[in-house]
Design a protein around this motif. Structure first.
Motif, PDB file in Angstrom:
ATOM      1  N   THR A   1      -1.119 -14.259  -0.404  1.00 31.24           N
ATOM      2  CA  THR A   1      -1.629 -15.251  -1.356  1.00 31.24           C
ATOM      3  C   THR A   1      -2.908 -14.744  -2.020  1.00 31.24           C
ATOM      4  O   THR A   1      -3.202 -15.103  -3.158  1.00 31.24           O
ATOM      5  CB  THR A   1      -1.925 -16.588  -0.653  1.00 31.24           C
ATOM      6  OG1 THR A   1      -2.692 -16.317   0.505  1.00 31.24           O
ATOM      7  CG2 THR A   1      -0.650 -17.281  -0.245  1.00 31.24           C
TER       8      THR A   1
ATOM      9  N   GLY B   1      -1.842 -12.775  -4.834  1.00 32.67           N
ATOM     10  CA  GLY B   1      -1.477 -13.704  -5.904  1.00 32.67           C
ATOM     11  C   GLY B   1      -2.714 -14.217  -6.616  1.00 32.67           C
ATOM     12  O   GLY B   1      -2.760 -14.288  -7.852  1.00 32.67           O
ATOM     13  N   ASP B   2      -3.749 -14.548  -5.832  1.00 29.41           N
ATOM     14  CA  ASP B   2      -4.995 -15.032  -6.437  1.00 29.41           C
ATOM     15  C   ASP B   2      -5.583 -14.003  -7.398  1.00 29.41           C
ATOM     16  O   ASP B   2      -6.044 -14.348  -8.480  1.00 29.41           O
ATOM     17  CB  ASP B   2      -6.024 -15.365  -5.357  1.00 29.41           C
ATOM     18  CG  ASP B   2      -5.698 -16.668  -4.632  1.00 29.41           C
ATOM     19  OD1 ASP B   2      -4.842 -17.408  -5.149  1.00 29.41           O
ATOM     20  OD2 ASP B   2      -6.275 -16.929  -3.573  1.00 29.41           O
TER      21      ASP B   2
ATOM     22  N   MET C   1      -4.004 -11.696  -9.064  1.00 30.36           N
ATOM     23  CA  MET C   1      -3.201 -11.671 -10.289  1.00 30.36           C
ATOM     24  C   MET C   1      -3.530 -12.862 -11.173  1.00 30.36           C
ATOM     25  O   MET C   1      -3.627 -12.738 -12.397  1.00 30.36           O
ATOM     26  CB  MET C   1      -1.714 -11.715  -9.942  1.00 30.36           C
ATOM     27  CG  MET C   1      -1.172 -10.449  -9.361  1.00 30.36           C
ATOM     28  SD  MET C   1       0.546 -10.718  -8.907  1.00 30.36           S
ATOM     29  CE  MET C   1       1.340  -9.589 -10.015  1.00 30.36           C
ATOM     30  N   VAL C   2      -3.700 -14.010 -10.539  1.00 32.14           N
ATOM     31  CA  VAL C   2      -4.028 -15.212 -11.311  1.00 32.14           C
ATOM     32  C   VAL C   2      -5.351 -15.016 -12.036  1.00 32.14           C
ATOM     33  O   VAL C   2      -5.485 -15.356 -13.217  1.00 32.14           O
ATOM     34  CB  VAL C   2      -4.094 -16.443 -10.390  1.00 32.14           C
ATOM     35  CG1 VAL C   2      -4.653 -17.634 -11.145  1.00 32.14           C
ATOM     36  CG2 VAL C   2      -2.721 -16.764  -9.847  1.00 32.14           C
TER      37      VAL C   2
END
Lengths: 323, 304
Positions: A255, A258-259, A261-262
């Motif tokens: 995650t 993912g963060d 990338m966000v």
């Protein structure tokens, strides 16, 4: 012309705000702001590195947290061995000086990125996304399983890495250290993307076959930039370990990838400064939502979906009026 | 030897579970070009709904039905409202939007069902074990999962190769625009395919309830293994998903069974347990790395 001025104004005022943050925090009697600002700067370092991959080379790496966490663990493990005088693998002594621990973190993360990149870059597109994810997850399981370094629970250490002339207990000083690192990384990346190397990367993003036709081996450039981004993530991880004086497998969790990338997409892909705004938005939104409800993710999730569906240019695009 | 036979069956059972997830994920990717991280969330939804239904009604079959139905409904709702807008966006946007959906579903399940892991009971008619290999009694419930998985694989094969819908699915995967030009309402087809994938994910979730604890985040872990499966098998290929699922199921199960014991030969027992567990979690990913070195596009490269 107007756009260029507007861009400079936004950057200058943001830089001024970040420089003045400790004073503002002091005035408002909100000391937490300094910790938040440090967190923003650290995430921003990693996100700027990731932007080199996503924005300039077209490589959507979903494993950035692996290198971030690895850098953190290098600092943590060196501190662990320094504390009890033992040796890592029976050879390497511990270290608490930043000038040893941070370059070590950068080097180890770069080496890991070199190895993982060499394998992952054999694929492209969706396979690349999944494989980088899987490799980062391997690092995650590795650190979960090593009980000597805390396993699941993570590894704490007593004090920050020693830097010359800087009191390791001084949070404001550490904030400025992180800010300086961010500024250096931004400047270096800015020069890099305008160099010949950076132009080749952009060429690879647009059409790798065409680059091959003019005699450039895209694979070597991709591996080089993947390694570089890994090294930058390792540096960010070293800072993160110092911020919390604690490392845990959470740093490597998918995650977290993912963060990152966000942050890049939210801030503005392929802009370098954009991810700084993306990091700030993520950290502030998270801290604001957690104050508000423990179920903050139920808000964060839909916000993410909406941002991806409705916006194209990211925060930097909106601020600076880029096309 | 007897232990090995048992572990091989366990590997088969895990492989079947992975196949149920991988089939849907790879179909959706092959046909719509969508990479859906929230596929694991549908598995979780199926597991929670089934566990709660079983606790409430006492009927296992009803629980599985409810789990599948709700997962399929949630999946189709998700497709119509959000995912449909992502088909023509790049994979990065798809990953991030579905990442947002995972956060949402994990928290929604925590709010609806609590963070405490739930355990579902094995139904009476499937409890106990049989001995069909001499000296190896094996739980009927796990055999039932293997049977269901085999049946699903057979049905999928028939559906895709021998029916009109299957033909459209195959055509949609290779020549999307042509299918649309021929007057097929491809939007409806997409929703149906997505619903089918969600149904299978829900089925997998409902069936593992009595074996694993049903908890928030259970979908994330299996999602990553499912990714490994479809990368090994070749993106977009159902055959590849089947082969990859079996390989990963076996490798993962055997590593978990034997690695800690092997490590104890070379290191202290206390370290070996933890390290062995971590290493066995990594085993399937190492398998993937090896496959990619030999065949970068997977075992059965799809056409997508």
């Amino acid at each position: 012309m107007v756009e260029a001025i507007r861009r400079r104004l936004v950057i200058a005022s943001t830089a001024l705000l970040m420089l003045a943050l400790p004073l503002v925090a002091d005035r408002l009697a909100m000391p937490d702001l300094v910790a938040l600002g440090t967190q923003v700067a650290i995430y921003a370092v990693a996100a700027v590195g990731l932007d080199l991959l996503i924005g300039y080379t077209g490589l959507s790496s979903f494993g950035h947290a692996g290198f971030f966490g690895l850098g953190g663990y290098v600092v943590g493990i060196l501190a662990f061995h320094a504390a009890d005088g033992s040796l890592f693998l029976g050879v390497v002594p511990g270290a608490t000086a930043a000038w040893i621990a941070w370059p070590a973190a950068i080097l180890i993360s770069a080496l890991a990125a070199l190895a993982i990149g060499a394998l992952s870059l054999r694929t492209s597109g969706v396979s690349f996304i999944m494989i980088t994810l899987a490799f980062a997850q391997m690092l995650f399981y590795l650190f979960v399983s090593i009980k000597t370094y805390g396993g699941d629970d993570g590894l704490g250490f007593r004090r920050r890495n020693a830097l010359p002339w800087i009191n390791p207990r001084d949070d404001v000083a550490f904030y400025y250290v992180c800010l300086a690192v961010l500024a250096l990384v931004l400047a270096a990346c800015h020069r890099l993307v305008r160099s010949r190397f950076g132009i080749v990367l952009l060429g690879i993003k647009q059409n790798e076959r065409r680059m091959a036709a003019i005699g450039l081996d895209g694979g070597r450039y991709k591996l080089a930039v993947f390694t570089l981004a890994g090294a930058i993530a390792g540096l960010a991880g070293a800072l993160q370990a110092n911020l919390l004086r604690f490392v845990s497998p959470d740093m490597l969790h998918w995650t977290m990838s993912g963060d990152f990338m966000v942050m890049v997409v939210l801030g503005g892909v392929g802009t370098l400064v954009g991810p700084v705004f993306g990091a700030a938005a993520m950290v502030l939104l998270q801290s604001w939502l957690t104050q508000w409800t423990e179920h903050w993710m139920i808000v964060m999730g839909p916000v993410l979906v909406a941002v991806i569906l409705l916006t194209r240019r990211g925060i930097w695009g909106a601020l600076a009026g880029r096309r | 030897m007897t232990l090995l036979a048992e572990q091989l069956l366990n590997g088969l059972q895990y492989g079947v579970t992975l196949f149920l997830l991988a089939a849907g994920l790879t179909l959706v990717f092959g046909i719509m070009g969508l990479i859906n991280l929230a596929h694991g969330s549908l598995y979780m939804v199926g597991a929670f709904v089934a566990a709660r239904t079983q606790a409430g009604s006492g009927s296992f079959l009803m629980a599985v039905g409810a789990g599948m139905a709700v997962a399929a409904f949630v999946g189709m709702l998700m497709e119509v409202t959000i995912l449909r807008r992502l088909y023509f966006r790049d994979h990065l946007d798809q990953v991030l939007a579905t990442f947002g959906l995972i956060l949402f579903f994990n928290e929604a399940m925590a709010m609806l069902f609590g963070r405490q892991p739930m355990m579902a009971a094995i139904p009476d008619f499937l409890s106990g074990s049989v001995t069909f290999i001499p000296g190896v009694p094996y739980p009927i419930y796990r055999l039932a999962i293997i049977a269901v998985g085999a049946a699903v694989a057979a049905i999928l094969y028939g559906l895709i190769v021998h029916t009109r819908i299957g033909m459209l699915v195959r055509a949609g995967a290779t020549h999307r625009d042509m299918v649309r030009a021929l007057g097929v309402r491809i939007g409806v087809l997409y929703t149906l395919v997505f619903g089918l994938g969600a149904l299978l994910a829900g089925l997998a979730g409902a069936m593992v309830g009595p074996l694993l604890s049903v908890q928030v985040g259970m979908g994330d872990r299996i999602l990553i293994s499912t990714f490994v499966v479809i990368v090994i098998g070749g993106l977009g290929s159902i055959r590849g998903a089947l082969a990859g699922a079996m390989l990963v199921g076996m490798v993962d199960t055997l590593a978990r069974a034997y690695l800690p014991a092997l490590l104890k030969l070379v290191m202290a027992a206390s370290d070996a347990d933890g390290f062995g567990a971590g290493l066995s979690s990594m085993a399937s990913m190492m398998l993937m790395a090896v496959v990619l070195i030999i065949r970068p596009r997977g075992l059965f490269p799809g056409h997508g």
